[in-house]
Design an enzyme around this catalytic site. Structure first.
Site, PDB file in Angstrom:
ATOM      1  N   ARG A 150       1.082  -1.383  -0.088  1.00  0.00           N
ATOM      2  CA  ARG A 150       0.229   0.167   0.105  1.00  0.00           C
ATOM      3  C   ARG A 150       0.806   0.934   0.169  1.00  0.00           C
ATOM      4  NH1 ARG A 150      -2.679  -3.230   4.656  1.00  0.00           N
ATOM      5  NH2 ARG A 150      -4.272  -4.412   3.828  1.00  0.00           N
ATOM      6  N   LYS A 174      -2.546  -1.998   8.050  1.00  0.00           N
ATOM      7  CA  LYS A 174      -3.473  -1.276   8.542  1.00  0.00           C
ATOM      8  C   LYS A 174      -3.750  -1.651   9.809  1.00  0.00           C
ATOM      9  CE  LYS A 174      -5.251   0.991   4.940  1.00  0.00           C
ATOM     10  NZ  LYS A 174      -5.343   2.358   4.861  1.00  0.00           N
ATOM     11  N   HIS A 245      -2.186   1.742  -6.051  1.00  0.00           N
ATOM     12  CA  HIS A 245      -1.895   1.192  -5.652  1.00  0.00           C
ATOM     13  C   HIS A 245      -2.907   0.195  -7.229  1.00  0.00           C
ATOM     14  CE1 HIS A 245      -6.029  -1.804  -5.289  1.00  0.00           C
ATOM     15  NE2 HIS A 245      -6.035  -1.813  -6.172  1.00  0.00           N
ATOM     16  N   ARG A 248       0.355  -2.286  -6.701  1.00  0.00           N
ATOM     17  CA  ARG A 248      -0.046  -3.479  -5.547  1.00  0.00           C
ATOM     18  C   ARG A 248      -1.032  -3.938  -6.578  1.00  0.00           C
ATOM     19  NH1 ARG A 248      -1.249  -4.659  -0.339  1.00  0.00           N
ATOM     20  NH2 ARG A 248      -3.005  -4.741   0.144  1.00  0.00           N
ATOM     21  N   HIS A 271      -3.487  -8.691   3.895  1.00  0.00           N
ATOM     22  CA  HIS A 271      -5.303  -9.077   3.898  1.00  0.00           C
ATOM     23  C   HIS A 271      -5.721 -10.430   5.356  1.00  0.00           C
ATOM     24  CE1 HIS A 271      -5.760  -8.117  -0.712  1.00  0.00           C
ATOM     25  NE2 HIS A 271      -5.860  -7.115   0.008  1.00  0.00           N
ATOM     26  N   TYR A 280       3.084 -16.569  11.024  1.00  0.00           N
ATOM     27  CA  TYR A 280       3.891 -17.006  10.446  1.00  0.00           C
ATOM     28  C   TYR A 280       4.570 -18.668  11.745  1.00  0.00           C
ATOM     29  CZ  TYR A 280       6.553 -14.189   7.481  1.00  0.00           C
ATOM     30  OH  TYR A 280       5.576 -13.140   6.261  1.00  0.00           O
TER      31      TYR A 280
END
Length: 301
Positions: A150, A174, A245, A248, A271, A280
């Protein structure tokens, strides 16, 4: 404009929707929520109502797509934004409506625009890398594309986020969620070229650890990136309406076209609403890096 002034306009706008447009309570709530999204964006960009231009609104819409908001919802939000600026114009807060030419997405058609590999190459070739600004801008485009970031993730990137020997960068997305993203050899090379110029810059206090600086020594702004991407696309004769964007989206599209694992792509895009550690715990990070190495065109030799 003061917070009190903004609250006053918000109150008047709600009355306008109820009394003059006679909208239902649900529609009034939807429109005021759309206004709140715009006000949050304006606050991030330090804008007043009079400062907002079509370019800023296009950047705002690009961020909506970046959040994963679908075309139908984006169209509704744009409708709300147009209503809000029409109110500002009618009440004399602004002299011209910047949303007049803002395009509404066509419902049911393809996803937001992506670039071909050749188009990305043409845009990069249009950049004069003999200047510090040119090398910085080419590096920004390469990192956006190679890592699928982003724009806010890129502009906030710090030296402490780079783990280039391991082939990763740390990204804060985010909700302050962190993730590790593999970075291609091409992007690493561009970063190394840019560092020659970056070391010569005198950052302002508080920006010492920021990688991508403006000429003023502060973190480069999202709108500045938006503008130079448009400029280079025009020079490269790329006719598509693109934004940060777009790189991306191109990242994800090209990986999918080449058979990359969809779960890996979702994780790399950030996301999934889980922390880096949780990510992970369930998926080995070397597997994520291997997906990039095998499928991203920048790693093809």
């Amino acid at each position: 404009m003061t917070a009190e002034g903004k609250d006053n306009i918000a109150y008047k706008y709600r009355n306008y929707l109820v009394l003059e447009r006679s909208l239902s309570p649900n529609s009034v709530d939807a429109y005021t929520k759309d206004m709140a999204k715009l006000l949050s964006f304006m606050q991030d960009e330090n804008l007043t109502y009079r400062d907002v231009t079509l370019d800023y609104l296009q950047q705002f819409v690009a961020q909506l797509y970046d959040l994963g908001i679908n075309a139908r919802s984006v169209a509704r939000i744009i409708s709300g934004i147009k209503s809000f600026f029409n109110f500002l114009l009618l009440d004399g807060y602004i002299e011209a409506d910047p949303s007049e030419l803002l395009e509404t997405p066509k419902i049911g058609l393809k996803l937001p625009t992506f670039l071909t590999i050749d188009e990305i190459g043409a845009i990069q070739k249009a950049i004069d890398v003999s200047t510090k600004e040119g090398q910085r801008n080419r590096t920004i485009i390469e990192v956006l594309y190679s890592c699928g970031l982003r724009i806010s993730e890129l502009t906030n990137m710090k030296f402490s986020d780079l783990f280039l020997d391991e082939g990763f960068i740390k990204v804060e997305g985010k909700g302050s969620k962190q993730r590790l993203v593999p970075i291609s050899e091409t992007a690493i090379a561009e970063l190394e070229n840019y560092m020659h110029y970056r070391k010569q810059q005198q950052p302002k206090k508080g920006s010492e650890n920021i990688i991508f600086l403006s000429n003023r020594g502060t973190a480069i702004s999202r709108i500045m990136v938006f503008h130079f991407i448009k400029e280079y696309a025009a020079k490269a004769n790329v006719k598509k309406n693109i934004s940060p964007h777009t790189f991306r989206h191109s990242f994800a599209t090209h990986l999918l076209e080449r058979g990359a694992n969809i779960r890996a792509i979702q994780l790399m895009l950030g996301h999934e609403k889980i922390t880096t550690t949780e990510i992970y715990t369930h998926m080995d990070k070397e597997f994520l890096r291997q997906e990039i190495i095998e499928h991203h065109p920048r790693n093809k030799r």
